[in-house]
Design an enzyme around this catalytic site. Structure first.
Site, PDB file in Angstrom:
ATOM      1  CG  HIS A  37      -1.888  -1.085   1.335  1.00  0.00           C
ATOM      2  ND1 HIS A  37      -1.803  -2.083   2.275  1.00  0.00           N
ATOM      3  CD2 HIS A  37      -3.000  -1.345   0.614  1.00  0.00           C
ATOM      4  CE1 HIS A  37      -2.824  -2.916   2.127  1.00  0.00           C
ATOM      5  NE2 HIS A  37      -3.567  -2.497   1.129  1.00  0.00           N
ATOM      6  CE  LYS A 151      -1.717 -10.051  -3.469  1.00  0.00           C
ATOM      7  NZ  LYS A 151      -3.086 -10.029  -3.068  1.00  0.00           N
ATOM      8  CG  MET A 186       4.259  -7.433   0.999  1.00  0.00           C
ATOM      9  SD  MET A 186       4.880  -5.827   1.548  1.00  0.00           S
ATOM     10  CE  MET A 186       6.589  -6.270   1.828  1.00  0.00           C
TER      11      MET A 186
HETATM   12  P1  AMP Z   1      -6.642  -3.579  -0.467  1.00  0.00           P
HETATM   13  O1  AMP Z   1      -6.490  -2.802   0.790  1.00  0.00           O
HETATM   14  O2  AMP Z   1      -6.212  -5.005  -0.344  1.00  0.00           O
HETATM   15  O3  AMP Z   1      -7.994  -3.401  -1.102  1.00  0.00           O
HETATM   16  O4  AMP Z   1      -5.604  -2.961  -1.484  1.00  0.00           O
HETATM   17  C1  AMP Z   1      -5.598  -1.589  -1.783  1.00  0.00           C
HETATM   18  C2  AMP Z   1      -4.727  -1.355  -2.985  1.00  0.00           C
HETATM   19  O5  AMP Z   1      -3.397  -1.793  -2.710  1.00  0.00           O
HETATM   20  C3  AMP Z   1      -5.213  -2.146  -4.213  1.00  0.00           C
HETATM   21  O6  AMP Z   1      -5.100  -1.325  -5.370  1.00  0.00           O
HETATM   22  C4  AMP Z   1      -4.260  -3.298  -4.244  1.00  0.00           C
HETATM   23  O7  AMP Z   1      -4.079  -3.848  -5.530  1.00  0.00           O
HETATM   24  C5  AMP Z   1      -2.986  -2.675  -3.735  1.00  0.00           C
HETATM   25  N1  AMP Z   1      -2.091  -3.712  -3.204  1.00  0.00           N
HETATM   26  C6  AMP Z   1      -2.415  -4.705  -2.345  1.00  0.00           C
HETATM   27  N2  AMP Z   1      -1.361  -5.500  -2.133  1.00  0.00           N
HETATM   28  C7  AMP Z   1      -0.340  -5.003  -2.882  1.00  0.00           C
HETATM   29  C8  AMP Z   1       1.025  -5.389  -3.098  1.00  0.00           C
HETATM   30  N3  AMP Z   1       1.559  -6.463  -2.504  1.00  0.00           N
HETATM   31  N4  AMP Z   1       1.777  -4.630  -3.922  1.00  0.00           N
HETATM   32  C9  AMP Z   1       1.241  -3.533  -4.539  1.00  0.00           C
HETATM   33  N5  AMP Z   1      -0.026  -3.124  -4.379  1.00  0.00           N
HETATM   34  C10 AMP Z   1      -0.815  -3.847  -3.565  1.00  0.00           C
END
Ligand code: AMP
Length: 281
Positions: A37, A151, A186
């Site tokens: 994030h 991701k 991650m």
């Molecule tokens: P989430 O909180 O899981 O909904 O993720 C929020 C944002 O962070 C989304 O756009 C995800 O794709 C991105 N994200 C989650 N994990 C990763 C990661 N390991 N590397 C890069 N971006 C990520």
């Protein structure tokens, strides 16, 4: 760093900044933040002047109520990470703020065939919920740019389709996957992995890396077959899908000559469902 719980307060903060020509970036998240994030925040800083991160665990995108209930919510830790990263504002509304007439409000848009493939097949209605909340966040922030992680490869496609549907003038930037040193992508869900699960979970990145490393040596069928065989002897890991797909349609790739190929995987590791992908070319 400013914290906003209502759209009204957020809009009031942004109005003069936009009037003075500042470019605004939105980084939507569900919290339980990790360095993946934070990489989105950092990339946002290279592309805009004011960075707003939203933290909202969106009920309409969860297909399993238990998954929603056990979703981690370490808010103090999240705020400290965002503050350290130099984020300007955090939008953390409650459910009533985003769904004033209840979370069962009507929403359905045409996201194309890819909505029903892969994650869409295993999590029915998931991308309707995702696009519903992202549209609401876009309306609240009206950002110039919005950051999403590769991701969630299919999610980026769906967001772009939603954007086209409403003809919104927002630039979407896709950010690379950030991994642990041993290759595990991650994820906020990694916290649920037991020590054994954590070791077993490496099969996802290893099988993807196998395809990337051996792309030139085997046929598509053989690559997929060998990648799937990685899962045969890992106890406690249940493969939902492993596919080498066209990155635009998410349909299984028919030829190695296609220009946009991505390997995508989803598997349950213990009780935790993980997804990962690698762009092959
Ligand atoms: P989430 O909180 O899981 O909904 O993720 C929020 C944002 O962070 C989304 O756009 C995800 O794709 C991105 N994200 C989650 N994990 C990763 C990661 N390991 N590397 C890069 N971006 C990520």
């Amino acid at each position: 760093m400013e914290i906003f719980k209502t759209k009204e307060a957020l809009k009031a903060y942004l109005k003069p900044l936009k009037a003075s020509g500042k470019k605004v970036a939105l980084v939507p998240t569900m919290g339980a933040l990790h360095n993946g994030h934070i990489s989105l925040i950092k990339l946002a800083q290279e592309n805009a002047d004011i960075i707003i991160c939203s933290i909202f665990v969106n009920p309409t995108q969860f297909t399993d109520p238990k998954d929603l209930e056990k979703y981690p919510r370490p808010i103090e830790h999240d705020l400290a990470m965002l503050n350290d990263a130099g984020c300007n504002g955090v939008f953390m509304p409650n459910v009533a703020e985003m769904y004033p007439s209840g979370a069962d409000e009507n929403w359905h848009i045409d996201l194309g065939k890819a909505e029903f493939l892969l994650e869409g097949e295993f999590r029915k209605g998931h991308y309707q919920g995702v696009t519903q909340i992202v549209k609401k966040l876009f309306d609240a922030v009206e950002p110039d740019v919005a950051m999403f992680g590769q991701k969630d490869f299919q999610q980026v496609l769906m967001i772009k389709n939603m954007l086209a549907h409403f003809k919104l003038p927002i630039k979407i930037i896709t950010c690379p996957i950030i991994r642990e040193d041993d290759g595990l992508a991650m994820s906020s869900r990694n916290i649920h992995l037991s020590e054994t699960d954590r070791k077993n979970a490496l099969v996802l990145s290893k099988s993807l890396q196998f395809v990337a490393d051996n792309f030139a040596s085997y046929s598509l069928n053989e690559l997929e077959k060998q990648a799937k065989s990685f899962y045969h002897n890992v106890e406690g890991v249940e493969l939902d899908y492993f596919t080498i797909a066209n990155g635009d349609t998410l349909e299984p790739s028919k030829s190695k000559d296609e220009s946009n190929l991505v390997a995508l995987v989803a598997a349950k590791v213990g009780n935790t469902r993980l997804i990962d992908n690698m762009i092959i070319k």
